[in-house]
Design an enzyme around this catalytic site. Structure first.
Site, PDB file in Angstrom:
ATOM      1  CB  SER A 145      -0.838  -0.019   1.275  1.00 33.45           C
ATOM      2  OG  SER A 145      -1.403   1.253   1.532  1.00 33.45           O
ATOM      3  CE1 TYR A 164      -3.808  -2.663   5.417  1.00 34.31           C
ATOM      4  CE2 TYR A 164      -3.331  -0.351   5.000  1.00 34.31           C
ATOM      5  CZ  TYR A 164      -3.635  -1.619   4.537  1.00 34.31           C
ATOM      6  OH  TYR A 164      -3.756  -1.846   3.193  1.00 34.31           O
TER       7      TYR A 164
HETATM    8  P1  NAP Z   1     -11.110  -6.741   0.096  1.00 35.18           P
HETATM    9  O1  NAP Z   1     -12.096  -6.508  -0.999  1.00 35.18           O
HETATM   10  O2  NAP Z   1     -11.583  -6.712   1.506  1.00 35.18           O
HETATM   11  O3  NAP Z   1     -10.342  -8.109  -0.185  1.00 35.18           O
HETATM   12  C1  NAP Z   1      -9.551  -8.741   0.788  1.00 35.18           C
HETATM   13  C2  NAP Z   1      -9.365 -10.198   0.406  1.00 35.18           C
HETATM   14  O4  NAP Z   1      -8.524 -10.822   1.375  1.00 35.18           O
HETATM   15  C3  NAP Z   1     -10.678 -10.953   0.376  1.00 35.18           C
HETATM   16  O5  NAP Z   1     -10.689 -11.785  -0.760  1.00 35.18           O
HETATM   17  C4  NAP Z   1     -10.624 -11.803   1.642  1.00 35.18           C
HETATM   18  O6  NAP Z   1     -11.304 -13.034   1.412  1.00 35.18           O
HETATM   19  C5  NAP Z   1      -9.121 -12.047   1.782  1.00 35.18           C
HETATM   20  N1  NAP Z   1      -8.750 -12.366   3.145  1.00 35.18           N
HETATM   21  C6  NAP Z   1      -8.830 -11.587   4.249  1.00 35.18           C
HETATM   22  N2  NAP Z   1      -8.433 -12.268   5.335  1.00 35.18           N
HETATM   23  C7  NAP Z   1      -8.093 -13.516   4.911  1.00 35.18           C
HETATM   24  C8  NAP Z   1      -7.622 -14.686   5.559  1.00 35.18           C
HETATM   25  N3  NAP Z   1      -7.414 -14.741   6.885  1.00 35.18           N
HETATM   26  N4  NAP Z   1      -7.385 -15.794   4.805  1.00 35.18           N
HETATM   27  C9  NAP Z   1      -7.598 -15.770   3.464  1.00 35.18           C
HETATM   28  N5  NAP Z   1      -8.030 -14.689   2.806  1.00 35.18           N
HETATM   29  C10 NAP Z   1      -8.283 -13.581   3.526  1.00 35.18           C
HETATM   30  O7  NAP Z   1      -9.939  -5.643   0.035  1.00 35.18           O
HETATM   31  P2  NAP Z   1      -8.940  -5.195  -1.134  1.00 35.18           P
HETATM   32  O8  NAP Z   1      -8.946  -3.707  -1.127  1.00 35.18           O
HETATM   33  O9  NAP Z   1      -9.203  -5.906  -2.406  1.00 35.18           O
HETATM   34  O10 NAP Z   1      -7.555  -5.650  -0.476  1.00 35.18           O
HETATM   35  C11 NAP Z   1      -6.604  -6.424  -1.159  1.00 35.18           C
HETATM   36  C12 NAP Z   1      -5.200  -5.980  -0.733  1.00 35.18           C
HETATM   37  O11 NAP Z   1      -4.990  -4.631  -1.151  1.00 35.18           O
HETATM   38  C13 NAP Z   1      -4.966  -5.993   0.782  1.00 35.18           C
HETATM   39  O12 NAP Z   1      -3.698  -6.535   1.056  1.00 35.18           O
HETATM   40  C14 NAP Z   1      -5.013  -4.525   1.157  1.00 35.18           C
HETATM   41  O13 NAP Z   1      -4.235  -4.250   2.300  1.00 35.18           O
HETATM   42  C15 NAP Z   1      -4.435  -3.894  -0.090  1.00 35.18           C
HETATM   43  N6  NAP Z   1      -4.767  -2.469  -0.274  1.00 35.18           N
HETATM   44  C16 NAP Z   1      -6.048  -2.061  -0.321  1.00 35.18           C
HETATM   45  C17 NAP Z   1      -6.330  -0.702  -0.487  1.00 35.18           C
HETATM   46  C18 NAP Z   1      -7.750  -0.172  -0.529  1.00 35.18           C
HETATM   47  O14 NAP Z   1      -7.935   1.050  -0.428  1.00 35.18           O
HETATM   48  N7  NAP Z   1      -8.770  -1.004  -0.723  1.00 35.18           N
HETATM   49  C19 NAP Z   1      -5.281   0.226  -0.603  1.00 35.18           C
HETATM   50  C20 NAP Z   1      -3.976  -0.244  -0.571  1.00 35.18           C
HETATM   51  C21 NAP Z   1      -3.715  -1.595  -0.401  1.00 35.18           C
HETATM   52  P3  NAP Z   1     -12.201 -13.857   2.468  1.00 35.18           P
HETATM   53  O15 NAP Z   1     -12.866 -12.861   3.380  1.00 35.18           O
HETATM   54  O16 NAP Z   1     -13.153 -14.615   1.597  1.00 35.18           O
HETATM   55  O17 NAP Z   1     -11.235 -14.749   3.172  1.00 35.18           O
END
Ligand code: NAP
Length: 318
Positions: A145, A164
Site C-alpha cells: 500500500s 496496518y
Molecule cells: P477486500 O475486498 O476486503 O479483499 C480482501 C481479500 O482478502 C478478500 O478476498 C478476503 O477473502 C481475503 N482475506 C482476508 N483475510 C483472509 C484470511 N485470513 N485468509 C484468506 N483470505 C483472507 O480488500 P482489497 O482492497 O481488495 O484488499 C486487497 C489488498 O490490497 C490488501 O492486502 C489490502 O491491504 C491492499 N490495499 C487495499 C487498499 C484499498 O484502499 N482497498 C489500498 C492499498 C492496499 P475472504 O474474506 O473470503 O477470506
C-alpha cells in the site's frame, strides 16, 4: 509486448473472493493464465472459477484457505502442484485493515493482522520460491500500500492505523530483500503500492478495543479512489515486465515522494488533521485543519513533483 509470456502459466491469487484479488484473477485469466483462487469464502471462489473457465478457456481451481494459518498455506501449495504440476506466479494480495491508536491496540488483533498481512505472504513466498527456482524462474507480487511507504496515525477511519501501516512496512521490507535474494534464481519479486481502492476493504477491518467508532470515508479525499480493475491491470503489467515497485497512480507516487522528502511537514499536517477528525469539530477547528492540511498536502505533492522531475532529468540520457 512484455518480456514475460503469460499465456499457459499457472498463478496463485490470494484474496481472490473480492476487490483487487478477484479483479487480478480476471485480468490474468484474460491473458490465458490458469488461476488458483484462494480465500476463505469458497462459494465466491467457485463462482469466479466457473466464470473464468467458461469465459477464457483457462483451467481454474478454488482453494478455501485461512492464510493466517501455516497449515492452510502448505495445503494450498500442495493442491496447486497436484492439479497443475507447477507454480509460475504468486500474487500475495489477501489482507485486511485495522483502526485504533497505538495506545489502545489490542495485542491479539495486531498479531492476527500481522498473521494475515505479513506472515501469510512471507510463508507463501518461502513455499513457492524453491518450486519457482527449480522451474527456472517465476514472479511473486506482494500487494502492499502507499501506507507501506508513509506513516499515518489513527485518524478514526478505515486503514488509518499504526498497526496496518506497520504491517505494510514489514511486507515492503520482506519484499525488497527477497527481490535481491531471489534475483539470481530469476524470480521477480514485485511490490505493488495501491492508494485508496474501491473494494470490500472497508467492511472487513479490525477495530481495536477502546478505538473510536469507525467512519468509512466516502472518497479518498485528495488521493481519489480507483477501481480494483485498474490496480489489477497494473499488477499484471508489472508481472509481464518484471518491475520492482509499482504505484497505481501518479498522485500516489507524488504523495509518497512529498511525505518522505518533508517528513516534518507531513507530521505537522497529520497532527492537525487528526485533531480535527478525532476531537474538535468546531467550525474554526475544521476550517483551520482543512486549510492547513490541504496546503500542506499540496505542498507535499509539489515537492514530490519537483523531486520526481529532478530524478527523471538526472536519469535521462543527455
Ligand atoms: P477486500 O475486498 O476486503 O479483499 C480482501 C481479500 O482478502 C478478500 O478476498 C478476503 O477473502 C481475503 N482475506 C482476508 N483475510 C483472509 C484470511 N485470513 N485468509 C484468506 N483470505 C483472507 O480488500 P482489497 O482492497 O481488495 O484488499 C486487497 C489488498 O490490497 C490488501 O492486502 C489490502 O491491504 C491492499 N490495499 C487495499 C487498499 C484499498 O484502499 N482497498 C489500498 C492499498 C492496499 P475472504 O474474506 O473470503 O477470506
Amino acid at each position: 509486448m512484455g518480456r514475460r509470456q503469460l499465456a499457459g502459466s499457472v498463478a496463485i491469487v490470494t484474496g481472490a473472493s473480492s476487490g483487487i484479488g478477484a479483479a487480478t484473477a480476471v485480468v490474468l485469466a484474460a491473458h490465458g493464465v490458469h488461476v488458483v483462487l484462494v480465500a476463505r469464502r469458497l462459494d465466491r471462489l467457485q463462482a469466479l472459477a466457473g466464470d473464468l473457465a467458461a469465459r477464457y478457456g483457462v483451467r481454474t481451481l478454488a482453494v478455501p484457505a485461512d492464510l493466517s494459518r501455516r497449515v492452510d498455506i502448505d495445503r494450498l501449495v500442495a493442491e496447486t502442484l497436484r492439479a497443475f504440476g507447477r507454480i509460475d506466479i504468486l500474487v500475495n494480495n489477501a489482507g485486511l485493515g485495522m483502526q485504533g491508536d497505538v495506545a489502545n491496540l489490542a495485542e491479539h488483533q495486531v498479531r492476527y493482522l500481522f498473521d494475515v498481512n505479513v506472515y501469510g505472504p512471507l510463508l507463501a513466498m518461502q513455499a513457492v520460491a524453491p518450486i519457482m527456482a527449480r522451474q527456472g524462474g517465476g514472479a511473486i507480487v506482494n500487494v502492499s500500500s502507499i501506507l507501506g511507504k508513509v506513516v499515518v496515525p489513527s485518524l478514526g477511519m478505515v486503514g488509518s492505523s499504526a498497526a496496518y501501516t506497520a504491517s505494510k512496512f514489514a511486507l515492503d521490507a520482506f519484499s525488497a530483500a527477497a527481490r535481491m535474494e531471489l534475483a539470481s534464481q530469476k524470480i521477480d519479486v514485485i511490490t505493488v503500492l495501491p492508494g485508496v481502492t474501491r473494494s470490500e476493504f472497508n467492511d472487513a477491518f479490525l477495530v481495536s478495543n477502546g478505538g473510536r467508532p469507525r467512519t468509512v470515508p466516502k472518497s479518498g479525499g485528495l488521493l481519489g479512489v480507483v477501481p480494483p480493475e485498474r490496480v489489477a491491470q497494473r499488477i499484471v503489467r508489472a508481472i509481464e515486465r518484471g518491475e520492482r515497485e509499482v504505484y497505481v497512480t501518479a498522485k500516489d507516487r507524488l504523495i509518497v515522494m512529498g511525505a518522505t522528502a518533508m517528513p516534518g511537514l507531513w507530521e505537522w499536517a497529520l497532527v492537525r488533521l487528526r485533531a480535527w477528525r478525532m476531537a474538535d469539530r468546531s467550525r474554526l477547528a475544521r476550517a483551520t485543519a482543512l486549510v492547513t492540511g490541504a496546503s500542506a498536502a499540496l505542498l507535499a505533492v509539489a515537492v514530490g513533483f519537483v523531486v520526481g522531475s529532478r530524478r527523471r532529468r538526472a536519469s535521462d540520457p543527455e
